[in-house]
Scaffold this motif. Structure first.
Motif, PDB file in Angstrom:
ATOM      1  N   ILE A 184       0.780  -1.252   0.102  1.00 52.31           N
ATOM      2  CA  ILE A 184       0.026   0.098   0.034  1.00 52.31           C
ATOM      3  C   ILE A 184       0.926   1.078   0.110  1.00 52.31           C
ATOM      4  O   ILE A 184       0.657   2.126  -0.826  1.00 52.31           O
ATOM      5  CB  ILE A 184      -0.972   0.007   1.314  1.00 52.31           C
ATOM      6  CG1 ILE A 184      -1.720  -1.110   1.161  1.00 52.31           C
ATOM      7  CG2 ILE A 184      -1.863   1.423   1.256  1.00 52.31           C
ATOM      8  CD1 ILE A 184      -2.517  -1.327  -0.043  1.00 52.31           C
ATOM      9  N   GLY A 185       1.793   1.344   0.934  1.00 53.82           N
ATOM     10  CA  GLY A 185       2.750   2.602   0.987  1.00 53.82           C
ATOM     11  C   GLY A 185       3.352   2.763  -0.294  1.00 53.82           C
ATOM     12  O   GLY A 185       3.555   3.739  -0.770  1.00 53.82           O
ATOM     13  N   GLU A 186       4.032   1.789  -0.689  1.00 55.88           N
ATOM     14  CA  GLU A 186       5.125   1.828  -1.969  1.00 55.88           C
ATOM     15  C   GLU A 186       4.218   2.132  -3.111  1.00 55.88           C
ATOM     16  O   GLU A 186       4.431   3.101  -3.995  1.00 55.88           O
ATOM     17  CB  GLU A 186       6.030   0.635  -2.125  1.00 55.88           C
ATOM     18  CG  GLU A 186       6.676   0.701  -1.106  1.00 55.88           C
ATOM     19  CD  GLU A 186       7.887   1.381  -1.101  1.00 55.88           C
ATOM     20  OE1 GLU A 186       8.166   2.103  -1.984  1.00 55.88           O
ATOM     21  OE2 GLU A 186       8.685   1.281   0.057  1.00 55.88           O
ATOM     22  N   ALA A 187       3.034   1.441  -3.386  1.00 51.67           N
ATOM     23  CA  ALA A 187       2.194   1.604  -4.588  1.00 51.67           C
ATOM     24  C   ALA A 187       1.728   3.019  -4.577  1.00 51.67           C
ATOM     25  O   ALA A 187       1.355   3.622  -5.647  1.00 51.67           O
ATOM     26  CB  ALA A 187       1.172   0.423  -4.616  1.00 51.67           C
ATOM     27  N   ARG A 188       1.452   3.525  -3.286  1.00 49.54           N
ATOM     28  CA  ARG A 188       0.787   5.042  -3.401  1.00 49.54           C
ATOM     29  C   ARG A 188       1.983   5.990  -3.651  1.00 49.54           C
ATOM     30  O   ARG A 188       1.138   7.102  -4.181  1.00 49.54           O
ATOM     31  CB  ARG A 188       0.529   5.035  -1.697  1.00 49.54           C
ATOM     32  CG  ARG A 188      -0.352   6.391  -1.575  1.00 49.54           C
ATOM     33  CD  ARG A 188      -0.692   6.614  -0.184  1.00 49.54           C
ATOM     34  NE  ARG A 188      -1.866   5.622   0.007  1.00 49.54           N
ATOM     35  CZ  ARG A 188      -1.802   4.588   1.113  1.00 49.54           C
ATOM     36  NH1 ARG A 188      -1.019   4.442   1.894  1.00 49.54           N
ATOM     37  NH2 ARG A 188      -2.881   4.013   1.359  1.00 49.54           N
ATOM     38  N   GLU A 189       3.101   5.903  -3.615  1.00 47.35           N
ATOM     39  CA  GLU A 189       4.303   6.681  -3.917  1.00 47.35           C
ATOM     40  C   GLU A 189       4.198   6.801  -5.355  1.00 47.35           C
ATOM     41  O   GLU A 189       5.143   7.892  -5.861  1.00 47.35           O
ATOM     42  CB  GLU A 189       5.471   6.514  -3.286  1.00 47.35           C
ATOM     43  CG  GLU A 189       5.295   6.658  -1.863  1.00 47.35           C
ATOM     44  CD  GLU A 189       5.300   8.172  -1.322  1.00 47.35           C
ATOM     45  OE1 GLU A 189       5.774   8.964  -1.961  1.00 47.35           O
ATOM     46  OE2 GLU A 189       4.230   8.522  -0.603  1.00 47.35           O
ATOM     47  N   ALA A 190       3.816   5.791  -5.961  1.00 49.80           N
ATOM     48  CA  ALA A 190       4.103   5.819  -7.574  1.00 49.80           C
ATOM     49  C   ALA A 190       2.852   6.508  -8.375  1.00 49.80           C
ATOM     50  O   ALA A 190       1.889   6.881  -7.666  1.00 49.80           O
ATOM     51  CB  ALA A 190       4.251   4.526  -8.031  1.00 49.80           C
ATOM     52  N   ASP A 191       3.215   6.662  -9.644  1.00 52.67           N
ATOM     53  CA  ASP A 191       2.076   7.156 -10.372  1.00 52.67           C
ATOM     54  C   ASP A 191       1.067   6.297 -10.444  1.00 52.67           C
ATOM     55  O   ASP A 191      -0.315   6.537 -10.532  1.00 52.67           O
ATOM     56  CB  ASP A 191       2.462   7.697 -11.814  1.00 52.67           C
ATOM     57  CG  ASP A 191       3.902   8.914 -11.762  1.00 52.67           C
ATOM     58  OD1 ASP A 191       3.479   9.835 -11.116  1.00 52.67           O
ATOM     59  OD2 ASP A 191       4.793   8.718 -12.163  1.00 52.67           O
ATOM     60  N   LEU A 192       1.538   5.167 -10.700  1.00 49.29           N
ATOM     61  CA  LEU A 192       0.456   3.813 -10.895  1.00 49.29           C
ATOM     62  C   LEU A 192       1.092   2.664 -10.519  1.00 49.29           C
ATOM     63  O   LEU A 192       2.383   2.687 -10.169  1.00 49.29           O
ATOM     64  CB  LEU A 192       0.288   3.413 -12.583  1.00 49.29           C
ATOM     65  CG  LEU A 192      -0.544   4.721 -13.175  1.00 49.29           C
ATOM     66  CD1 LEU A 192      -0.200   4.327 -14.691  1.00 49.29           C
ATOM     67  CD2 LEU A 192      -1.945   4.559 -12.872  1.00 49.29           C
ATOM     68  N   GLY A 193       0.317   1.548  -9.839  1.00 49.71           N
ATOM     69  CA  GLY A 193       0.787   0.625  -9.263  1.00 49.71           C
ATOM     70  C   GLY A 193      -0.013  -0.431  -9.103  1.00 49.71           C
ATOM     71  O   GLY A 193      -1.375  -0.411  -8.966  1.00 49.71           O
ATOM     72  N   PHE A 227      -3.419   0.774  -8.082  1.00 51.09           N
ATOM     73  CA  PHE A 227      -3.391   2.426  -7.660  1.00 51.09           C
ATOM     74  C   PHE A 227      -3.098   3.212  -8.643  1.00 51.09           C
ATOM     75  O   PHE A 227      -2.286   2.934  -9.650  1.00 51.09           O
ATOM     76  CB  PHE A 227      -2.413   2.114  -6.397  1.00 51.09           C
ATOM     77  CG  PHE A 227      -2.807   1.758  -5.209  1.00 51.09           C
ATOM     78  CD1 PHE A 227      -3.059   2.690  -4.349  1.00 51.09           C
ATOM     79  CD2 PHE A 227      -3.097   0.667  -4.988  1.00 51.09           C
ATOM     80  CE1 PHE A 227      -3.304   2.342  -2.872  1.00 51.09           C
ATOM     81  CE2 PHE A 227      -3.218  -0.128  -3.669  1.00 51.09           C
ATOM     82  CZ  PHE A 227      -3.605   1.030  -2.719  1.00 51.09           C
ATOM     83  N   LYS A 228      -3.737   4.590  -8.562  1.00 56.32           N
ATOM     84  CA  LYS A 228      -3.548   5.659  -9.552  1.00 56.32           C
ATOM     85  C   LYS A 228      -2.941   6.925  -8.302  1.00 56.32           C
ATOM     86  O   LYS A 228      -4.108   7.373  -7.682  1.00 56.32           O
ATOM     87  CB  LYS A 228      -4.447   5.962 -10.465  1.00 56.32           C
ATOM     88  CG  LYS A 228      -4.319   7.048 -11.448  1.00 56.32           C
ATOM     89  CD  LYS A 228      -5.302   7.016 -12.242  1.00 56.32           C
ATOM     90  CE  LYS A 228      -5.096   8.406 -13.466  1.00 56.32           C
ATOM     91  NZ  LYS A 228      -6.174   8.306 -14.258  1.00 56.32           N
ATOM     92  N   GLU A 263      -4.022   1.178 -17.952  1.00 60.24           N
ATOM     93  CA  GLU A 263      -3.908   2.426 -17.261  1.00 60.24           C
ATOM     94  C   GLU A 263      -2.537   3.289 -17.498  1.00 60.24           C
ATOM     95  O   GLU A 263      -2.642   4.462 -17.565  1.00 60.24           O
ATOM     96  CB  GLU A 263      -3.722   2.070 -15.744  1.00 60.24           C
ATOM     97  CG  GLU A 263      -5.133   1.616 -15.274  1.00 60.24           C
ATOM     98  CD  GLU A 263      -6.274   2.800 -15.284  1.00 60.24           C
ATOM     99  OE1 GLU A 263      -5.937   4.053 -15.298  1.00 60.24           O
ATOM    100  OE2 GLU A 263      -7.518   2.492 -15.343  1.00 60.24           O
ATOM    101  N   VAL A 264      -1.528   2.309 -18.014  1.00 60.54           N
ATOM    102  CA  VAL A 264      -0.226   3.200 -18.242  1.00 60.54           C
ATOM    103  C   VAL A 264      -0.305   4.051 -19.441  1.00 60.54           C
ATOM    104  O   VAL A 264       0.240   5.127 -19.609  1.00 60.54           O
ATOM    105  CB  VAL A 264       0.931   2.481 -18.484  1.00 60.54           C
ATOM    106  CG1 VAL A 264       2.272   2.968 -19.004  1.00 60.54           C
ATOM    107  CG2 VAL A 264       1.197   1.747 -16.923  1.00 60.54           C
ATOM    108  N   LEU A 265      -1.131   3.159 -20.497  1.00 59.56           N
ATOM    109  CA  LEU A 265      -1.218   3.776 -21.835  1.00 59.56           C
ATOM    110  C   LEU A 265      -2.385   5.011 -21.918  1.00 59.56           C
ATOM    111  O   LEU A 265      -2.059   6.030 -22.588  1.00 59.56           O
ATOM    112  CB  LEU A 265      -2.005   2.721 -22.989  1.00 59.56           C
ATOM    113  CG  LEU A 265      -0.795   1.570 -23.160  1.00 59.56           C
ATOM    114  CD1 LEU A 265      -1.544   0.375 -23.954  1.00 59.56           C
ATOM    115  CD2 LEU A 265       0.535   2.065 -23.845  1.00 59.56           C
TER     116      LEU A 265
END
Length: 354
Positions: free
Chosen positions: A303-312, A323-324, A344-346
């Motif tokens: 949850i923490g690491e994915a939250r810091e990214a643009d997408l995950g 996550f977005k 989501e990335v595209l």
């Protein structure tokens, strides 16, 4: 904080000053094989190479330069050793820069004539100083190519270039010993504002070469030293470029393409994480969006690491949360999660995090 250097021009590419750190490489083709050389240059440019160096050891390579310069999408530097006439011929062929090791040229008056011709033609010069081309008097003075010897050689020639009224040059001080390399560049950086091209020469191949280069180049960049870089590997030059951007990205200095964050393997992981990461990397290869994508394999870090990214993806047993920008947007099955992430990335229209 990055060291403040004066800015020079290699063709249309700015080096030093407020310009971004420039990624360079060198062709591995025989330069006189024009079609093959240009094909490799185009692949390297597509991979992110911004200045390319080509070897000019033979007359046939020199004769090929006009075609290469005319058709190259990035500035071309001619690599010259031992043959001063090839330096003059390369400039006549229209190259944007030349690399010379003055210690290999020999006579000071010949080096001066090369410098004056570069000044007339607006050609940049890279002064190369390395453990294999030190002047005899410096080897006798220091006993071996230690950092102080490399530094003294670099200062000697830099001062001569400036005395001759030439300032459109950068310096590279390279050796295969990482610590001596770092020390020599530190010494030079403390005494001048001349742009530095950094790298670890003869780093080798595979993992060892990449690690050696990343350590040496990374430490210098962390200290604010370095205006252009080349990762010198016994490998395809495209791997050099890819590694260079990975080093720059890890230090937050430049971003190119997708940065994937993934947790290490451990007993908590609920999915085949290496397989998932590899599949995502392959499908996103070549995509230019500067995004940070997290693929996390368990609930501890997910949850923490994915939250810091643009997408995950935050993976659980048989499912994942997509996550977005720090917010969960969809729960998907394990079978669907890679495709959901790719879509989501595209479709992502955010600017991404710097």
């Amino acid at each position: 904080m990055r060291r403040k250097t004066r800015q020079i021009s290699v063709g249309w590419v700015k080096v030093g000053g407020d310009a971004p750190i420039v990624v360079q490489s060198m062709t591995s083709t025989k330069t006189h094989q024009v079609e093959e050389t240009l094909s490799q240059i185009n692949r390297l440019a597509k991979a992110g190479c911004e200045i390319i160096r080509v070897a000019v050891p033979h007359r046939e390579d020199l004769e090929a330069l006009p075609d290469i310069v005319k058709n190259s999408p990035i500035p071309v530097i001619a690599d010259i050793h031992f043959a001063p006439s090839y330096a003059f011929g390369s400039m006549e062929a229209g190259v944007h820069g030349i690399r010379i090791n003055p210690g290999n040229i020999g006579k000071e008056e010949i080096v001066r004539d090369i410098v004056q011709e570069a000044k007339r033609k607006g050609v940049a010069i890279r002064i190369g100083v390395n453990s294999g081309s030190l002047e005899k008097d410096l080897l006798e003075k220091y006993g071996y190519p230690k950092a102080e010897a490399l530094f003294e050689s670099a200062m000697r020639w830099s001062e001569k270039f400036e005395k001759w009224g030439f300032y459109n040059f950068k310096v590279s001080i390279k050796g295969s010993d990482v610590l001596e390399n770092i020390r020599a560049n530190e010494l030079f950086a403390q005494h001048t504002d001349i742009p530095l091209h950094i790298g670890i020469t003869e780093a080798g191949m595979g993992l060892k070469g990449i690690v050696k280069s990343a350590v040496g180049i990374g430490i210098l960049l962390y200290k604010g030293i370095g205006d252009t870089i080349r990762v010198s590997l016994t490998d395809d030059p495209e791997v050099e470029v890819e590694t260079a951007y990975a080093i720059l990205q890890s230090l937050g200095l430049r971003r190119r393409g997708i940065e994937i964050i993934a947790c290490p393997t451990c007993g908590r992981i609920e999915v085949d994480l290496p397989k998932v990461v590899k599949e995502v990397e392959e499908k996103l290869k070549g995509l230019e969006k500067p995004l940070k994508v997290a693929i996390m394999g368990c609930v501890v870090n997910a949850i923490g690491e994915a939250r810091e990214a643009d997408l995950g993806l935050a993976c659980g047993r048989g499912f994942a949360w997509l996550f977005k920008e720090g917010k969960p947007i969809k729960r998907v099955s394990e079978e669907e999660m890679v495709q959901a992430l790719l879509e989501e990335v595209l479709n992502y229209d955010g600017k991404g995090k710097v």
